[in-house]
Design a protein around this motif. Structure first.
Motif, PDB file in Angstrom:
ATOM      1  N   THR A   1       0.049  -2.841   8.286  1.00  0.00           N
ATOM      2  CA  THR A   1      -1.022  -2.305   7.439  1.00  0.00           C
ATOM      3  C   THR A   1      -2.085  -3.379   7.179  1.00  0.00           C
ATOM      4  O   THR A   1      -1.770  -4.466   6.673  1.00  0.00           O
ATOM      5  CB  THR A   1      -0.414  -1.785   6.117  1.00  0.00           C
TER       6      THR A   1
ATOM      7  N   VAL B   1       5.124  11.079   9.553  1.00  0.00           N
ATOM      8  CA  VAL B   1       4.091  10.241   8.927  1.00  0.00           C
ATOM      9  C   VAL B   1       4.460   9.907   7.475  1.00  0.00           C
ATOM     10  O   VAL B   1       4.344   8.766   7.034  1.00  0.00           O
ATOM     11  CB  VAL B   1       2.703  10.924   9.028  1.00  0.00           C
TER      12      VAL B   1
ATOM     13  N   SER C   1       6.110  -3.610   3.403  1.00  0.00           N
ATOM     14  CA  SER C   1       5.465  -2.736   4.386  1.00  0.00           C
ATOM     15  C   SER C   1       6.507  -2.174   5.336  1.00  0.00           C
ATOM     16  O   SER C   1       7.292  -2.924   5.915  1.00  0.00           O
ATOM     17  CB  SER C   1       4.418  -3.528   5.181  1.00  0.00           C
ATOM     18  N   GLN C   2       6.517  -0.868   5.506  1.00  0.00           N
ATOM     19  CA  GLN C   2       7.416  -0.251   6.477  1.00  0.00           C
ATOM     20  C   GLN C   2       7.016  -0.686   7.880  1.00  0.00           C
ATOM     21  O   GLN C   2       7.812  -1.233   8.625  1.00  0.00           O
ATOM     22  CB  GLN C   2       7.343   1.277   6.332  1.00  0.00           C
ATOM     23  N   SER C   3       5.752  -0.481   8.227  1.00  0.00           N
ATOM     24  CA  SER C   3       5.302  -0.732   9.607  1.00  0.00           C
ATOM     25  C   SER C   3       5.124  -2.216   9.882  1.00  0.00           C
ATOM     26  O   SER C   3       5.229  -2.660  11.024  1.00  0.00           O
ATOM     27  CB  SER C   3       3.966  -0.032   9.848  1.00  0.00           C
TER      28      SER C   3
ATOM     29  N   ALA D   1      -2.335   8.793   8.628  1.00  0.00           N
ATOM     30  CA  ALA D   1      -1.775   8.042   9.765  1.00  0.00           C
ATOM     31  C   ALA D   1      -0.508   7.346   9.294  1.00  0.00           C
ATOM     32  O   ALA D   1      -0.382   6.983   8.121  1.00  0.00           O
ATOM     33  CB  ALA D   1      -2.775   7.001  10.232  1.00  0.00           C
ATOM     34  N   LYS D   2       0.410   7.174  10.211  1.00  0.00           N
ATOM     35  CA  LYS D   2       1.669   6.501   9.869  1.00  0.00           C
ATOM     36  C   LYS D   2       1.408   5.034   9.519  1.00  0.00           C
ATOM     37  O   LYS D   2       2.006   4.483   8.614  1.00  0.00           O
ATOM     38  CB  LYS D   2       2.616   6.591  11.066  1.00  0.00           C
TER      39      LYS D   2
ATOM     40  N   CYS E   1       0.849  -1.202   0.000  1.00  0.00           N
ATOM     41  CA  CYS E   1       0.000   0.000   0.000  1.00  0.00           C
ATOM     42  C   CYS E   1       0.888   1.258   0.000  1.00  0.00           C
ATOM     43  O   CYS E   1       2.013   1.217   0.496  1.00  0.00           O
ATOM     44  CB  CYS E   1      -0.833   0.075   1.271  1.00  0.00           C
TER      45      CYS E   1
ATOM     46  N   SER F   1       3.335   4.214  -0.249  1.00  0.00           N
ATOM     47  CA  SER F   1       4.690   4.330  -0.786  1.00  0.00           C
ATOM     48  C   SER F   1       5.310   2.964  -1.015  1.00  0.00           C
ATOM     49  O   SER F   1       6.118   2.782  -1.932  1.00  0.00           O
ATOM     50  CB  SER F   1       5.569   5.120   0.183  1.00  0.00           C
TER      51      SER F   1
ATOM     52  N   THR G   1       6.562   8.708   4.702  1.00  0.00           N
ATOM     53  CA  THR G   1       7.779   7.890   4.717  1.00  0.00           C
ATOM     54  C   THR G   1       8.843   8.447   3.761  1.00  0.00           C
ATOM     55  O   THR G   1       8.533   8.959   2.679  1.00  0.00           O
ATOM     56  CB  THR G   1       7.452   6.430   4.345  1.00  0.00           C
TER      57      THR G   1
END
Ligand code: G6P
Length: 608
Positions: free
Chosen positions: A352, A398, A347-349, A602-603, A300, A302, A400
């Protein structure tokens, strides 16, 4: 990102160390710990979760006596975020305690050697090898043991070490990971970040790469890695706590933009062994990547844009068909995947919701899932079959920046690795391409240094109502991200278009004075792009060209220029996006936007 504090003096060390850790909370962490020498014994306490858990276990530090100690906030890289993996780590005989930031790249070899010698490991971390090496090399001389230990370490480290035989002295050492010494009156400190120290002292010494320091309450001796005494100047910090958290930058986003050369290096270096790419840290079986018939990448925001760049790179080098899907679409379109499809989620986080659902869908269809993730211990890292960490460190803004560039960096590595494993390139080409990837951190720094005009360009264009980003091939993938950055933080409407597609409708929106940002870094397609630029200029557009030294013939077609250093064209997406992030940042700054927390965003989007 992990944080380190060390203290030696006459006051209650634990309270000072915990206060220091609290100042480092902004960096992001998942566990904390402290070790203090008292009555010639090391007293160590660790707690997963927030610092308040450590405070509860130690009565705000009051239950730990002693005037010398080290402390740490950990952001998991090797091993889950739990008590055992939290720092400090102690030697089996509890003589040494160590805190560490960075990555020990050769820890697996060292661990094997130490296990063979009978050392017991209590954690999954790379750090633990350090404390056992210290013990192995210790022969009543702390300094020699430290020197011998750091001579064995490959990778990056900021280290703080105490030894119960030395109740008045602590050592600190650094290589490729920040560490500073704080100079007090009858007390001294070290820390990974000035933020931890500014309330106690404003006098600091920046030690240099490879240096180590012997610190007691009244003396600070600094040595080069060969043990020669060296002199390093004392500096006075002018920042307050808030400025220090942001490394002196006005916003976390700008700090994170500037951190990219180092973050990209962290994503690359541990994966290069003797000039070749290796993902041994991800335990990916080689046969998984050999003979794949299709790759499907889903993500999703970036991360999806990183996937778009990855498609160009993997298809070009490995000649494997790659589908790229938005995770929110993938999960509901009954994707055609089976055992011969490798599904990559990015995914960075790692949290997601749509990406998690897409991952589950892929697994239910029998595909193996490889995740490219930044946060260790996140839901995606647990659900995926294999994980390649991007090791960008925590992102606070937030929007990236380093999260995205490290994802693309991992995809550069993966594209060469897949190409070689599937015999689409020979070993010599793989070596050449790998060395091109190793140049990216330097090129990223040059992309920052080459463009001091960006704040002026932003001032010139900050009143635009709408902008277009055009490019071809990986330049187009970068357009998607450059355009999103602008939208997210400056609230200016913007669209990214494959340059050749603009004429099929959207060119109707190009009118007098509309700004078109044209990415012209692909030499092979330069003439095509020049034609596209002429199409928009003929309709009155202004053109901001993003060029390399090899595309200077585009200059007469443009109104303004952003410069990109020349690197391997296929991998240039990582570097190209950086000036576009800076452009978005300064436009948003001129427009008075809340850059680190843009409205409506949102981050981590954990709802569908
Ligand atoms: C949010 C963030 C974006 C990010 C996207 C995907 O929308 O604001 O910056 O790209 O989520 O996040 P992930 O953590 O999965 O990379």
């Amino acid at each position: 990102m992990c944080g380190i504090v060390g203290y030696v003096g006459n006051e209650h060390a634990a309270s000072i160390l915990i206060e220091g850790l609290k100042k480092l909370e902004y960096r992001g962490y998942d566990s904390a710990g402290i070790a203090v020498i008292n009555n010639k014994e090391i007293n160590m306490i660790k707690a997963s979760g927030k610092i308040k858990n450590l405070c509860e276990k130690t009565d705000d530090g009051k239950s730990i006596s002693g005037t010398i100690g080290i402390a740490h906030t950990r952001w998991a890289t090797h091993g889950a975020p739990n008590d055992a993996n939290a720092h400090p780590h102690v030697s089996n005989n509890k003589k040494f305690a160590v805190v560490h930031n960075g990555i020990i790249e050769n820890y697996m070899e060292l661990k094997k050697e130490l296990l063979d010698k009978g050392y017991k490991f209590n954690s999954e971390t790379d750090t633990e090898v350090i404390v056992h090496l210290l013990d192995m090399y210790y022969d009543k001389d702390f300094k020699i043991a430290l020197m011998k230990t750091i001579s064995r370490l490959e990778g990056s480290y900021a280290l703080g070490v105490i030894c119960k035989d030395y109740p008045d002295t602590m050592f600190a050492a650094m290589l490729n990971s920040p560490l500073i010494i704080g100079v007090g009156v009858c007390e001294n400190y070290f820390a990974s970040d000035v933020t931890a120290l500014v309330q106690r002292t404003k006098n600091v010494i920046y030690i240099e790469e490879g240096d180590f320091a012997e610190i007691s309450s009244n003396t600070i001796l600094i040595y080069s890695n060969t043990g020669e005494p060296v002199t390093r100047e004392k500096t006075r910090i002018v920042w307050d706590v808030e400025a220090a958290e942001k490394g002196g930058y006005e916003h976390f986003m700008l700090k994170e933009i500037m951190e990219q050369p180092r973050a990209i290096k962290s994503a690359i270096e541990p994966r290069i062994k003797k000039g070749c790419i290796s993902f041994e840290d991800s335990n990916i079986p080689t046969d998984l990547l050999e003979g794949i018939s299709r790759i499907s990448i889903t993500a999703c925001g970036s991360a999806y844009h990183a996937a778009c760049a990855g498609k160009y790179m993997i298809e070009e080098l490995a000649r494997i068909p790659v589908d790229v899907d938005l995770a929110s679409e993938f999960r509901y379109r009954r994707p055609i995947i089976d055992k011969s499809t490798l599904v990559i989620v990015i995914s960075q986080s790692g949290e997601t919701a749509d990406t998690i659902a897409a991952l589950k869908e892929a697994k239910e269809n029998g595909a193996s899932v490889l995740a490219i993730v930044n946060v260790v211990g996140s839901a995606i890292s647990k659900l995926a079959d294999y994980v390649i960490y991007t090791w960008a460190g925590p992102e606070i803004a937030v929007a990236t920046t380093k999260g995205y560039t490290t994802q693309v960096t991992v995809l550069c590595l993966l594209s060469v690795y897949l190409a070689e494993k599937n015999k689409k390139i020979d070993a010599e080409t793989a070596l050449r391409l790998t060395s091109e990837i190793q140049k990216i951190p330097q090129l990223a720094q040059r992309a920052i240094d080459l463009n001091p005009q960006i704040p002026y360009l932003a001032k010139k264009y900050h009143n635009e109502r709408s902008m277009f980003f055009i490019g071809r091939n990986t330049d187009y993938a970068v357009c998607l991200e450059g355009s999103l950055k602008l939208k997210e933080i400056s609230y200016i409407h913007s669209e990214a278009y494959a340059a050749g597609e603009l004429k099929h409708g959207t060119i109707a929106l190009i009118d007098n004075d509309r700004l078109v940002v044209a990415l012209a870094c692909n030499d092979r397609l330069l003439d095509k792009l020049i034609s596209n630029i002429r199409e928009v200029k003929a309709r009155g557009a202004k053109v901001l060209g993003v060029i390399t030294e090899r595309s200077t013939k585009i200059i007469p077609e443009t109104d303004d220029i952003i410069y990109i250093p020349v690197g391997e064209t296929l991998f240039n997406a990582v570097v190209q996006v950086i000036p576009l992030q800076m452009f978005a940042y300064y436009v948003a700054l001129h427009n008075g936007c809340d850059i680190d927390k843009p409205k409506n965003l949102a981050k981590s989007v954990t709802v569908e």
